[in-house]
Design an enzyme around this catalytic site. Structure first.
Site, PDB file in Angstrom:
ATOM      1  N   CYS A   1     -16.719 -17.840  19.777  1.00 18.62           N
ATOM      2  CA  CYS A   1     -15.637 -18.062  20.735  1.00 18.62           C
ATOM      3  C   CYS A   1     -14.516 -18.852  20.065  1.00 18.62           C
ATOM      4  O   CYS A   1     -14.774 -19.835  19.369  1.00 18.62           O
ATOM      5  CB  CYS A   1     -16.180 -18.825  21.934  1.00 18.62           C
TER       6      CYS A   1
ATOM      7  N   ASP B   1     -21.135 -15.195  19.783  1.00 17.46           N
ATOM      8  CA  ASP B   1     -21.088 -13.946  20.543  1.00 17.46           C
ATOM      9  C   ASP B   1     -21.759 -12.872  19.696  1.00 17.46           C
ATOM     10  O   ASP B   1     -21.446 -12.706  18.515  1.00 17.46           O
ATOM     11  CB  ASP B   1     -19.643 -13.536  20.835  1.00 17.46           C
TER      12      ASP B   1
END
Length: 277
Positions: A184, A191
């Protein structure tokens, strides 16, 4: 602080927040696409078509009598929209339905389409799946040939398009990987995604492609921007005649995001969860 972090200073992402449970469209926070696209040489004339398909698994609201209802919500944001919506703001927004009464599921879908469409500046398609439809949800891996068993080492942890290589007679194939990771851009949370690259052109070196995808491992970027950067880099380095890039990210906070970009005239793939999702 980076330019992107500066733009996100007012967003709920990366900040302690409350969790409103009364419907509030103002919770949505839009992030312009243009500045991130400019960084990778994309201007107003997009080199691809596509969309971002979102799935939200924690949607609940009250019916007119106060009885809770639940659904899985899916909504599609076109790649031509001038903005995306920041993911935590979407989670807060959808959470705000919890103690608000709606006439029926159609009214909920209409509100989501209207509000998110207003935030991104483009029409947004919304589909709700009621509990009786949960068992009919499809599950399948991305179609294609996995490159994850390629015999190669990896030592680059920030994006390096110079790792890409291709050559020889043109081929048409779809290559997949489950090893993609980025972070992120504000919180630094990881992620994870499965990625499919369908192309027609000189044969991609599979080990090189895997090293390139792994080089995103410490890169700070939104899901949508990562997919667009993969598209631009593969297109430029490998001289593809046609290219499609599709990523299905694992969910955080009950939401997953699945961007698709293509210059091959392909439709957005069916919204089918991968086993990891």
């Amino acid at each position: 602080m980076t330019k992107l972090q500066d733009e996100l200073a007012a967003a709920p992402l990366g900040h302690a927040t409350g969790y409103p449970d009364t419907y509030d469209a103002a919770l949505l926070f839009a992030v312009p696409r243009a500045p991130q696209r400019e960084e990778i040489g994309i201007g107003a004339d997009l080199p691809f078509a596509g969309a971002d398909v979102w799935n939200a698994y924690e949607l609940t609201w009250l019916d007119p009598r106060g009885k809770p209802a639940v659904a899985i919500a899916s909504f599609t944001v076109p790649a031509t929209s001038p903005a995306i919506v920041e993911s935590k703001s979407v989670k807060l927004y959808l959470g705000s339905f919890a103690q608000s009464r709606f006439a029926d599921a159609g009214a909920v879908a209409d509100a989501i389409g209207r509000d998110i469409g207003g935030a991104v500046g483009a029409p947004v398609r919304v589909h709700l799946v009621a509990p009786e439809g949960f068992l009919r949800q499809s599950l399948a891996p991305l179609a294609g040939t996995s490159i994850d068993a390629a015999d190669t080492g990896c030592a680059t942890w920030e994006i390096d398009p110079g790792l890409l290589a291709a050559g020889g007679a043109p081929v048409a194939e779809t290559l997949t990987s489950d090893l993609f990771r980025s972070v992120c851009p504000v919180t630094g949370q990881p992620d994870y995604a499965s990625v499919a690259i369908a192309y027609r052109g000189p044969r991609l070196d599979r080990a090189a492609l895997l090293r390139y995808l792994v080089s995103y491992r410490q890169h700070a970027g939104f899901h949508e921007h990562c997919v667009e950067r993969i598209f631009v880099d593969v297109k430029a380095a490998c001289r593809c005649e046609a290219l499609s890039v599709y990523a299905r990210f694992t969910r955080r906070g009950g939401v997953d995001i699945n961007p698709f970009r293509s210059d091959a005239g392909e439709q957005v793939p069916a919204n089918v969860r991968t086993p990891r999702q």
